[in-house]
Design a protein around this motif. Structure first.
Motif, PDB file in Angstrom:
ATOM      1  N   TYR A 104     -36.744  -1.988  30.646  1.00  0.00           N
ATOM      2  CA  TYR A 104     -36.806  -1.295  31.925  1.00  0.00           C
ATOM      3  C   TYR A 104     -36.419  -2.212  32.934  1.00  0.00           C
ATOM      4  O   TYR A 104     -37.006  -3.363  33.249  1.00  0.00           O
ATOM      5  N   ILE A 105     -35.193  -2.017  33.794  1.00  0.00           N
ATOM      6  CA  ILE A 105     -35.016  -2.814  34.934  1.00  0.00           C
ATOM      7  C   ILE A 105     -36.266  -2.638  35.941  1.00  0.00           C
ATOM      8  O   ILE A 105     -36.883  -1.502  36.053  1.00  0.00           O
ATOM      9  N   SER A 106     -36.523  -3.880  36.451  1.00  0.00           N
ATOM     10  CA  SER A 106     -37.412  -4.153  37.508  1.00  0.00           C
ATOM     11  C   SER A 106     -37.061  -4.681  38.538  1.00  0.00           C
ATOM     12  O   SER A 106     -38.178  -4.753  39.671  1.00  0.00           O
ATOM     13  N   GLY A 107     -35.921  -4.804  39.026  1.00  0.00           N
ATOM     14  CA  GLY A 107     -35.290  -5.593  40.145  1.00  0.00           C
ATOM     15  C   GLY A 107     -33.995  -5.826  40.172  1.00  0.00           C
ATOM     16  O   GLY A 107     -33.498  -6.242  38.964  1.00  0.00           O
ATOM     17  N   PHE A 108     -33.435  -5.599  41.288  1.00  0.00           N
ATOM     18  CA  PHE A 108     -32.053  -6.180  41.346  1.00  0.00           C
ATOM     19  C   PHE A 108     -31.789  -6.391  43.089  1.00  0.00           C
ATOM     20  O   PHE A 108     -31.924  -5.582  44.032  1.00  0.00           O
ATOM     21  N   ILE A 109     -31.209  -7.675  43.332  1.00  0.00           N
ATOM     22  CA  ILE A 109     -30.991  -8.036  44.595  1.00  0.00           C
ATOM     23  C   ILE A 109     -29.351  -8.559  44.394  1.00  0.00           C
ATOM     24  O   ILE A 109     -28.705  -9.330  43.641  1.00  0.00           O
ATOM     25  N   MET A 110     -28.701  -8.179  45.613  1.00  0.00           N
ATOM     26  CA  MET A 110     -27.307  -8.683  45.471  1.00  0.00           C
ATOM     27  C   MET A 110     -27.354  -9.708  46.924  1.00  0.00           C
ATOM     28  O   MET A 110     -28.004  -9.320  47.839  1.00  0.00           O
ATOM     29  N   GLU A 111     -26.773 -10.885  46.753  1.00  0.00           N
ATOM     30  CA  GLU A 111     -26.376 -11.780  48.053  1.00  0.00           C
ATOM     31  C   GLU A 111     -25.138 -11.724  48.379  1.00  0.00           C
ATOM     32  O   GLU A 111     -24.152 -12.456  47.576  1.00  0.00           O
ATOM     33  N   ALA A 628     -45.277  10.254  33.956  1.00  0.00           N
ATOM     34  CA  ALA A 628     -44.635   9.101  33.620  1.00  0.00           C
ATOM     35  C   ALA A 628     -44.125   8.743  34.853  1.00  0.00           C
ATOM     36  O   ALA A 628     -43.809   7.480  35.205  1.00  0.00           O
ATOM     37  N   LEU A 629     -43.385   9.672  35.635  1.00  0.00           N
ATOM     38  CA  LEU A 629     -42.704   9.389  36.990  1.00  0.00           C
ATOM     39  C   LEU A 629     -43.763   8.646  37.972  1.00  0.00           C
ATOM     40  O   LEU A 629     -43.329   7.494  38.717  1.00  0.00           O
ATOM     41  N   GLU A 630     -45.144   8.969  38.148  1.00  0.00           N
ATOM     42  CA  GLU A 630     -46.018   8.515  38.874  1.00  0.00           C
ATOM     43  C   GLU A 630     -46.255   7.031  38.605  1.00  0.00           C
ATOM     44  O   GLU A 630     -46.340   5.951  39.570  1.00  0.00           O
ATOM     45  N   ILE A 631     -46.062   6.603  37.411  1.00  0.00           N
ATOM     46  CA  ILE A 631     -46.471   5.212  36.901  1.00  0.00           C
ATOM     47  C   ILE A 631     -45.371   4.401  37.111  1.00  0.00           C
ATOM     48  O   ILE A 631     -45.124   3.471  37.693  1.00  0.00           O
ATOM     49  N   ALA A 632     -43.873   4.991  36.834  1.00  0.00           N
ATOM     50  CA  ALA A 632     -42.724   4.603  36.780  1.00  0.00           C
ATOM     51  C   ALA A 632     -42.522   3.964  38.369  1.00  0.00           C
ATOM     52  O   ALA A 632     -42.068   2.923  38.772  1.00  0.00           O
ATOM     53  N   LEU A 633     -42.935   4.764  39.419  1.00  0.00           N
ATOM     54  CA  LEU A 633     -42.858   4.627  40.625  1.00  0.00           C
ATOM     55  C   LEU A 633     -43.611   3.546  41.247  1.00  0.00           C
ATOM     56  O   LEU A 633     -43.535   2.533  42.213  1.00  0.00           O
ATOM     57  N   GLU A 636     -42.648   0.320  39.887  1.00  0.00           N
ATOM     58  CA  GLU A 636     -41.145   0.104  40.179  1.00  0.00           C
ATOM     59  C   GLU A 636     -40.285  -0.343  38.694  1.00  0.00           C
ATOM     60  O   GLU A 636     -39.545  -1.446  38.665  1.00  0.00           O
ATOM     61  N   PHE A 637     -40.346   0.454  37.770  1.00  0.00           N
ATOM     62  CA  PHE A 637     -39.662   0.494  36.557  1.00  0.00           C
ATOM     63  C   PHE A 637     -38.481   1.652  36.675  1.00  0.00           C
ATOM     64  O   PHE A 637     -38.792   2.591  37.065  1.00  0.00           O
TER      65      PHE A 637
END
Length: 839
Positions: A104-111, A628-633, A636-637
């Motif tokens: 599961y992706i848990s974060g993404f940042i672009m600089e 599943a959605l409630e826990i994912a949000l 932040e998965f």
């Protein structure tokens, strides 16, 4: 939104760089990819013969660092890719990553040009509604030719001004799945060019002693290759102590080109392969180990010193016309090897299906019965003899002795492809053979039934839903036989076969149509060849809640069962019951303190199993999806029901992941909206993950300014670490992207206690003591039951819900009596509050 914490130097991938990050477990686990198509600037002669730099047509990757931190089999991986535009005009930089299906992706940042743009997670349908209308004008992204099995691809691009730089930081989380007695972390690397600063670093810290730690030869990523000494990664393996190690892979430019040459690719395209780390941990021979942290626990169960159960294996093989040629030949090659792996105490049946179904009589092939008709594949002639299950004289299961194995190989060599694909007949006959053996009172040996069902196409007899329903009804009762479905090639319906297996206590795998298909089949069989226990159950104290799956029909040697839940201050010591070769056994685990974020592991495993159940339980599909959605949000998965909304300069985009095996020309990049979702999921009962802080990798705050900061000096390669405190520092010192505004994420209970000061006076160990009894507060529960109640704090009709799910009434609950006046009970054990229907 949580702040997305990002490890600047992260290595390890549960999939690969060139190909997988989500299931990909590609037969292991795979990870990420960063891709570009041009090499570093070359020099050419200009006027007066002076060398002039050739400006590349796309931005160049000058640094790519991958770091994976593995604690207790759970990995948190961060990929950092930095690019520069050498041209005198704006250019598009592409960041391409392939995720394992179970990650599961848990974060993404672009600089970009010194500014940070942080992605955030939203509900999938909501993100789609926000899609930019201009998405229809998307352009092709076919130049990113990255591929890998059992994985999803994430691609995002951004324009970079002349002489400017950009950086991409992506984090994902994954539990390593134990197979064949080991954990395997696979890092796919495919930058598309030689990279001057390329490094992969895998940091492992376990609660038990590490064993069999190694970095085998690099792999191509899409086919099973035999060991090639020329592909030795020459990895630096540093043992810090018995339970911790660092594995580093840092090929220089010359080595990258050498490896590319061995793989048969262009040297100027750089390294294109998989870096693998394998290891296992020393086992407790009895009930496994339970790790506890902050009220959550995880239980790893992989008992040693158990003899395998005798088994009855029914092979149900598709021999329809579409299996003609290479497929049927590869099937034969695999079956000849698999038959040799049967144990003497095992028994087996050989069934083939096409327009009809045949049960092979190994002693006399001409006596093999066809069901329901006696022979003809294509037509049902009126003069054909119809054979029913009830009146057919089918051969019994054959003992797996040398003589019967030889006869079975003769039958396999005689298989021919022809006819249509009548799947249900094959399944019905196979299950009937299991039932015949199970009900035979003369059978002195009770064998564990296993059905292996292989097909390369879609059914021609019934719809997939009818086949799933009819098979599940036929295969019902306490002795349900597990069905392991194999989809062979591109024509097979993988979604249908996954659902069929999940409803029948098994799991599915895809066999890719390639030169190594026979090896793929053999590897699959190896996973299920040694059942150790049947009917395994884990029983915990009633006060332990939010449990993941606790009942397992079968446990195989070389694998692992993982359970997680909420225990509060109670020590979770379950009783483990099951049936082994010697009969009933009962075990208890050892308990110790965890060194990883067990709460995130619990969240990961819960989401995974809810999504798995969603595919298997049609009547509860929406309810399970909602949970599943409630826990994912909350955590932040990015999952099958949630999306990653990528923020870019002057635009915000939702991006869906694509199956990474699709050909590049099948992929399209939509320039104005980017949301990333995990559209595939294939979890097994023994997967889970969780690591890091509030969001393990990066909580998000979209409107905040971000700055780059280092919490403490990061240990550099080659620096010896021997003290326990140094190991902790190794993880704490990870460089992170942090907001200039200092923010912390509070737990649900902390938020409640701040909002309702009186709550601490009536709360003990997660239980609320009220005038009518003691009930659980349920801060880690999600209850979707609709329970009508008569009196809300606003004196109107409402519905009963958990206290933390109705924050709009908190200001009206000034004291405990206010709450008790509006308290309602959920599931006879949770203290709820009457919440307004229209807040």
């Amino acid at each position: 939104m949580r702040l997305l914490v990002i490890g600047l130097l992260s290595a390890l991938i549960g999939a690969s760089l060139i190909a997988p990050i989500q299931n990909a477990p590609m037969d292991g686990d795979q990870s990420l990819v960063v891709s570009s198509t041009e090499a570093v600037p070359e020099k050419e002669n200009g006027k007066e013969g002076k060398p002039v730099a050739k400006i590349p047509s796309v931005p160049q990757i000058y640094e790519m660092h991958i770091r994976s931190d593995i604690k207790n089999r759970f990995s948190h991986t961060t990929v950092t890719s930095k690019v520069r535009n050498f041209a005198d005009k704006a250019q598009e930089a592409v960041f391409n990553i392939v995720l394992p299906e179970t990650a599961y992706i848990s974060g993404f940042i672009m600089e970009v040009d010194g500014k940070n743009y942080t992605a955030y997670v939203k509900e999938k349908e909501e993100a789609k509604r926000e899609y930019d209308q201009a998405i229809s004008s998307g352009q092709s992204a076919a130049h990113v030719a990255v591929s890998a099995r059992d994985s999803n691809r994430f691609t995002v691009s951004v324009n970079i001004e002349p002489a400017k730089k950009a950086a991409f930081y992506l984090s994902y989380e994954q539990l390593l799945n134990r197979q064949d007695g080991r954990y395997e972390q696979v890092v796919n690397i495919h930058p598309g060019q030689p990279v001057k600063d390329l490094s992969v670093e895998v940091v492992i810290v376990e609660s038990r002693k590490l064993i069999n730690l190694n970095a085998p030869p690099l792999r191509s990523g899409n086919e099973i290759d035999t060991s090639n000494k020329e592909l030795d990664p020459r990895a630096d393996i540093e043992k810090l102590n018995d339970t911790a190690a660092i594995v580093r892979f840092t090929p220089n430019l010359e080595r990258q080109k050498q490896l590319a040459h061995v793989f048969g690719t262009k040297e100027d395209d750089g390294l294109a392969g998989q870096f693998i780390v394998q290891y296992d941990v020393e086992r407790d021979p009895s009930g496994g180990e339970v790790l506890v942290q902050d009220g959550y626990f995880v239980h790893f169960f992989a008992p040693a010193d158990l003899k395998p159960l005798p088994k009855q294996v029914v092979f149900i093989l598709d021999t329809s016309g579409s299996m003609w040629g290479q497929k049927i030949q590869q099937l034969k090659e695999a079956m000849l090897k698999i038959l040799d792996q049967l144990n003497e105490q095992d028994s087996f049946n050989l069934v083939e299906f096409n327009s009809n179904t045949r049960i092979w009589d190994l002693n006399n092939h001409s006596n093999s019965e066809w069901y329901p008709h006696s022979n003809n594949y294509w037509y049902s002639e009126t003069n054909q003899r119809v054979v029913n299950l009830e009146n057919g004289s089918f051969p019994r299961a054959y003992s797996a002795n040398a003589d019967n194995i030889k006869k079975a190989k003769d039958a396999v060599n005689a298989l021919q492809s022809d006819g249509s694909t009548d799947m249900y007949k094959g399944l019905e006959v196979g299950l009937h053979l299991i039932e015949v053996e199970r009900t035979d009172k003369n059978n002195k040996v009770k064998r564990q039934p296993i059905i292996i069902f292989l097909t390369d196409g879609e059914p021609t007899d019934y719809s997939t839903e009818i086949i799933t329903t009819k098979t599940s009804e036929f295969n019902s009762g306490p002795r349900k036989a597990p069905i392991f479905a194999l989809s062979f090639g591109e024509g097979a319906d993988k979604t249908f076969l996954q659902k069929l297996s999940l409803r029948n206590n098994g799991f599915s795998r895809h066999i890719y149509e390639a030169a190594d298909a026979s090896l793929q089949l053999q590897d699959f069989y190896k996973q299920i060849s040694s059942p150790l226990l049947s009917d395994v159950t884990f029983k915990y104290e009633p006060t332990i809640t939010s449990l993941t799956k606790t009942d397992f029909p079968i446990h195989f040697g070389g694998s692992e069962i993982v359970i997680a839940g909420w225990c509060g201050t109670v020590t979770p010591i379950p009783t483990i019951d099951g049936f082994g070769r010697e009969g009933h056994i009962s075990l208890k685990p050892v308990v110790s303190k965890s060194i990883s974020n067990v709460e995130r592991l619990w969240a990961y495993l819960t989401i995974s199993q809810l999504l798995e159940q969603k595919e298997a339980m049609e009547d509860k599909k929406e309810e399970l999806k909602k949970k599943a959605l409630e826990i994912a949000l909350k955590y932040e998965f990015v999952t099958a029901v949630s999306s990653l909304v990528v923020v870019k300069p002057n635009e915000t985009k939702p991006v869906d992941t694509e199956e990474a095996k699709k050909k590049p020309e099948q992929l399209h990049y939509h320039p104005l909206t980017t949301t990333i979702t995990s559209n595939k999921f294939s979890a097994q009962s023994a997967i889970a993950s969780g690591f890091g802080g509030a969001v393990a990798g990066f909580p998000s705050m979209p409107s905040q300014s971000f700055g780059l900061a280092f919490e403490s000096p990061l240990p550099m390669p080659g620096v010896a670490i021997s003290q326990e405190s140094d190991i902790d520092a190794l993880f704490e010192a990870r460089p992170t992207m942090i907001p200039i505004v200092n923010t912390t994420t509070k737990s649900t209970l902390e938020v409640l206690l701040e909002s309702l000061e009186w709550l601490k006076d009536v709360l003990t160990d997660g239980f609320v003591k009220g005038p009518t009894g003691t009930y659980k507060l349920g801060v880690n529960e999600t209850i979707s039951d609709v329970v009508v109640c008569a009196k809300t704090p606003l004196n109107q009709e409402g519905h009963c819900t958990l206290l933390h799910e109705c924050p709009q009434v908190h200001k009206l609950l000034q004291k405990a009596d206010d709450f008790f006046n509006h308290m309602c009970i959920l599931k006879n054990e949770f203290a709820g509050v009457c919440c307004p229907n229209n807040p």
